[in-house]
Design a protein around this motif. Sequence first.
Motif, mmCIF file in Angstrom:
data_model
loop_
_atom_site.group_PDB
_atom_site.id
_atom_site.type_symbol
_atom_site.label_atom_id
_atom_site.label_comp_id
_atom_site.label_asym_id
_atom_site.label_seq_id
_atom_site.Cartn_x
_atom_site.Cartn_y
_atom_site.Cartn_z
ATOM 1 N N LEU A 1 0.843 -1.192 0.000
ATOM 2 C CA LEU A 1 0.000 0.000 0.000
ATOM 3 C C LEU A 1 0.885 1.250 0.000
ATOM 4 O O LEU A 1 1.555 1.529 1.001
ATOM 5 C CB LEU A 1 -0.920 0.010 1.225
ATOM 6 N N PRO A 2 0.898 2.009 -1.105
ATOM 7 C CA PRO A 2 1.788 3.178 -1.181
ATOM 8 C C PRO A 2 1.598 4.194 -0.057
ATOM 9 O O PRO A 2 2.596 4.681 0.488
ATOM 10 C CB PRO A 2 1.453 3.787 -2.554
ATOM 11 N N PRO A 3 0.363 4.562 0.351
ATOM 12 C CA PRO A 3 0.249 5.530 1.450
ATOM 13 C C PRO A 3 0.866 5.039 2.750
ATOM 14 O O PRO A 3 1.496 5.812 3.476
ATOM 15 C CB PRO A 3 -1.274 5.718 1.599
ATOM 16 N N VAL A 4 0.701 3.751 3.023
ATOM 17 C CA VAL A 4 1.268 3.186 4.240
ATOM 18 C C VAL A 4 2.790 3.166 4.150
ATOM 19 O O VAL A 4 3.493 3.521 5.102
ATOM 20 C CB VAL A 4 0.719 1.769 4.490
ATOM 21 N N ARG A 5 3.304 2.758 3.002
ATOM 22 C CA ARG A 5 4.756 2.691 2.833
ATOM 23 C C ARG A 5 5.385 4.072 2.972
ATOM 24 O O ARG A 5 6.399 4.235 3.666
ATOM 25 C CB ARG A 5 5.096 2.096 1.469
ATOM 26 N N VAL A 6 4.798 5.069 2.346
ATOM 27 C CA VAL A 6 5.357 6.424 2.409
ATOM 28 C C VAL A 6 5.333 6.957 3.844
ATOM 29 O O VAL A 6 6.317 7.540 4.329
ATOM 30 C CB VAL A 6 4.577 7.366 1.469
ATOM 31 N N ALA A 7 4.217 6.737 4.547
ATOM 32 C CA ALA A 7 4.109 7.243 5.918
ATOM 33 C C ALA A 7 5.108 6.568 6.843
ATOM 34 O O ALA A 7 5.782 7.234 7.649
ATOM 35 C CB ALA A 7 2.684 7.033 6.433
ATOM 36 N N LEU A 8 5.238 5.248 6.736
ATOM 37 C CA LEU A 8 6.162 4.531 7.613
ATOM 38 C C LEU A 8 7.614 4.833 7.262
ATOM 39 O O LEU A 8 8.482 4.838 8.145
ATOM 40 C CB LEU A 8 5.892 3.030 7.542
ATOM 41 N N GLU A 9 7.892 5.081 5.997
ATOM 42 C CA GLU A 9 9.253 5.461 5.624
ATOM 43 C C GLU A 9 9.627 6.822 6.209
ATOM 44 O O GLU A 9 10.784 7.054 6.580
ATOM 45 C CB GLU A 9 9.392 5.474 4.100
ATOM 46 N N LYS A 10 8.652 7.722 6.304
ATOM 47 C CA LYS A 10 8.928 9.019 6.935
ATOM 48 C C LYS A 10 9.193 8.845 8.426
ATOM 49 O O LYS A 10 10.090 9.489 8.991
ATOM 50 C CB LYS A 10 7.749 9.966 6.703
ATOM 51 N N ILE A 11 8.421 7.979 9.074
ATOM 52 C CA ILE A 11 8.667 7.698 10.490
ATOM 53 C C ILE A 11 10.034 7.050 10.665
ATOM 54 O O ILE A 11 10.793 7.383 11.589
ATOM 55 C CB ILE A 11 7.554 6.807 11.062
ATOM 56 N N LEU A 12 10.355 6.124 9.769
ATOM 57 C CA LEU A 12 11.645 5.446 9.844
ATOM 58 C C LEU A 12 12.798 6.422 9.660
ATOM 59 O O LEU A 12 13.846 6.288 10.302
ATOM 60 C CB LEU A 12 11.701 4.342 8.783
ATOM 61 N N ALA A 13 12.619 7.422 8.798
ATOM 62 C CA ALA A 13 13.674 8.419 8.582
ATOM 63 C C ALA A 13 13.947 9.214 9.858
ATOM 64 O O ALA A 13 15.101 9.524 10.171
ATOM 65 C CB ALA A 13 13.275 9.360 7.445
ATOM 66 N N VAL A 14 12.894 9.533 10.617
ATOM 67 C CA VAL A 14 13.090 10.244 11.884
ATOM 68 C C VAL A 14 13.843 9.360 12.871
ATOM 69 O O VAL A 14 14.763 9.815 13.574
ATOM 70 C CB VAL A 14 11.732 10.683 12.466
ATOM 71 N N CYS A 15 13.482 8.078 12.936
ATOM 72 C CA CYS A 15 14.173 7.156 13.840
ATOM 73 C C CYS A 15 15.627 6.958 13.429
ATOM 74 O O CYS A 15 16.504 6.806 14.294
ATOM 75 C CB CYS A 15 13.446 5.807 13.870
ATOM 76 N N HIS A 16 15.892 6.965 12.137
ATOM 77 C CA HIS A 16 17.269 6.812 11.669
ATOM 78 C C HIS A 16 18.135 7.991 12.098
ATOM 79 O O HIS A 16 19.358 7.847 12.237
ATOM 80 C CB HIS A 16 17.295 6.683 10.148
ATOM 81 N N GLY A 17 17.510 9.155 12.294
ATOM 82 C CA GLY A 17 18.289 10.300 12.751
ATOM 83 C C GLY A 17 18.986 10.028 14.074
ATOM 84 O O GLY A 17 20.115 10.472 14.298
ATOM 85 N N VAL A 18 18.325 9.281 14.963
ATOM 86 C CA VAL A 18 18.945 8.909 16.237
ATOM 87 C C VAL A 18 20.129 7.979 15.999
ATOM 88 O O VAL A 18 21.208 8.151 16.580
ATOM 89 C CB VAL A 18 17.903 8.249 17.159
ATOM 90 N N MET A 19 19.930 6.988 15.134
ATOM 91 C CA MET A 19 21.002 6.028 14.879
ATOM 92 C C MET A 19 22.209 6.702 14.227
ATOM 93 O O MET A 19 23.358 6.391 14.560
ATOM 94 C CB MET A 19 20.500 4.882 13.997
ATOM 95 N N TYR A 20 21.972 7.628 13.326
ATOM 96 C CA TYR A 20 23.083 8.320 12.668
ATOM 97 C C TYR A 20 23.907 9.117 13.678
ATOM 98 O O TYR A 20 25.144 9.180 13.577
ATOM 99 C CB TYR A 20 22.553 9.247 11.573
ATOM 100 N N LYS A 21 23.250 9.730 14.651
ATOM 101 C CA LYS A 21 23.990 10.476 15.675
ATOM 102 C C LYS A 21 24.827 9.526 16.528
ATOM 103 O O LYS A 21 25.966 9.842 16.887
ATOM 104 C CB LYS A 21 23.022 11.272 16.539
ATOM 105 N N GLN A 22 24.266 8.364 16.863
ATOM 106 C CA GLN A 22 25.039 7.394 17.623
ATOM 107 C C GLN A 22 26.206 6.865 16.810
ATOM 108 O O GLN A 22 27.313 6.689 17.338
ATOM 109 C CB GLN A 22 24.135 6.239 18.066
ATOM 110 N N LEU A 23 25.981 6.621 15.527
ATOM 111 C CA LEU A 23 27.062 6.149 14.662
ATOM 112 C C LEU A 23 28.160 7.199 14.538
ATOM 113 O O LEU A 23 29.354 6.867 14.569
ATOM 114 C CB LEU A 23 26.510 5.795 13.279
#
Length: 313
Positions: free
Chosen positions: A165-187
């Motif tokens: 489902l494209p709307p679901v994929r796009v929304a969750l990818e945006k949430i995932l991008a915010v979560c990745h921001g934490v991991m990038y800072k730790q890295l």
Amino acid sequence: MIHELLLALSGYTGTIFTWNKRAGLQVSQDLPFLHPSETSVLNRLCKLGSDYIRFTEFIEQHTGHVHQQEHHTNQPNQTGLHGVYLRAFCTGLDSMLQPYRQALLDLEQEFLGDPHLTISHVTYKLDQFQLLFPSVIVVVETIKSQKIHGCQILETVYKHSCGGLPPVRVALEKILAVCHGVMYKQLAAWMLHGLLLDQSEEFFIKQGPSAGGAAANQDEEEEDLGLGGLSGKQLRELQDLRLIEEENMLAPSLQQFSLRTEMLPSYIPIRVAEKILFVGESVQMFENHNHSPSRAGTDPQICTRRCDSTSLL
């Protein structure tokens, strides 16, 4: 009644639309002026309001951001969930809800301009969220029920974003991008400065030796890492040997680190995680030697070993 509906969909219930913790948002049963078909359409819209209220409850519990009123204010965090990844997930979730809030505001303006619009118009305008909200609420309930923690949240969101489902994929990818921001800072802190910023044990690198059952599988151990023909198993042996030598000869205060494989997202191969671990440990070793000039840099053989190990990078 349209204004009461829009308020209910925003989380503000009343006498026509009531909130029940178990059943969610529903139309009151004792309304004689509603036809059963109208009640069915309204209850379908109320499912959106129920999901929205649960979203905002989750956000409020874990971030302190208040969007609603008396039915769930000042609720303590009873789930036991915590951490920066959870807060990042809530931040992304709150951003995902912004188009829904804007759609309700737009509907309010449209009904003020044209009072003859019907409930069908509301259904049409909010139809895009009928697929999105049920899929995202599954992610939230999974995190709550299984007490998903740290980098495991990345894996949970990633798996649910791989649907069709494209709307679901796009929304969750945006949430995932915010979560990745934490991991990038730790890295960045780990690989550039040798600092492990992980107070809540959420990162896939931990201080201390690895558990006996947490080793990589044989295929990963024998896979070439691209470091001069070095395999994963050989890299771990080199790390262990280097740690023993440095602890015995140079810096007894050096701390040992290892992978926390249960926190590693599936889209990050173990061989890549081992490179990250190796780089961070090497940076930390050099930082410790820089702070101890009497111990480091005086032995040419030790300097040679350090240079040889870092040339693998």
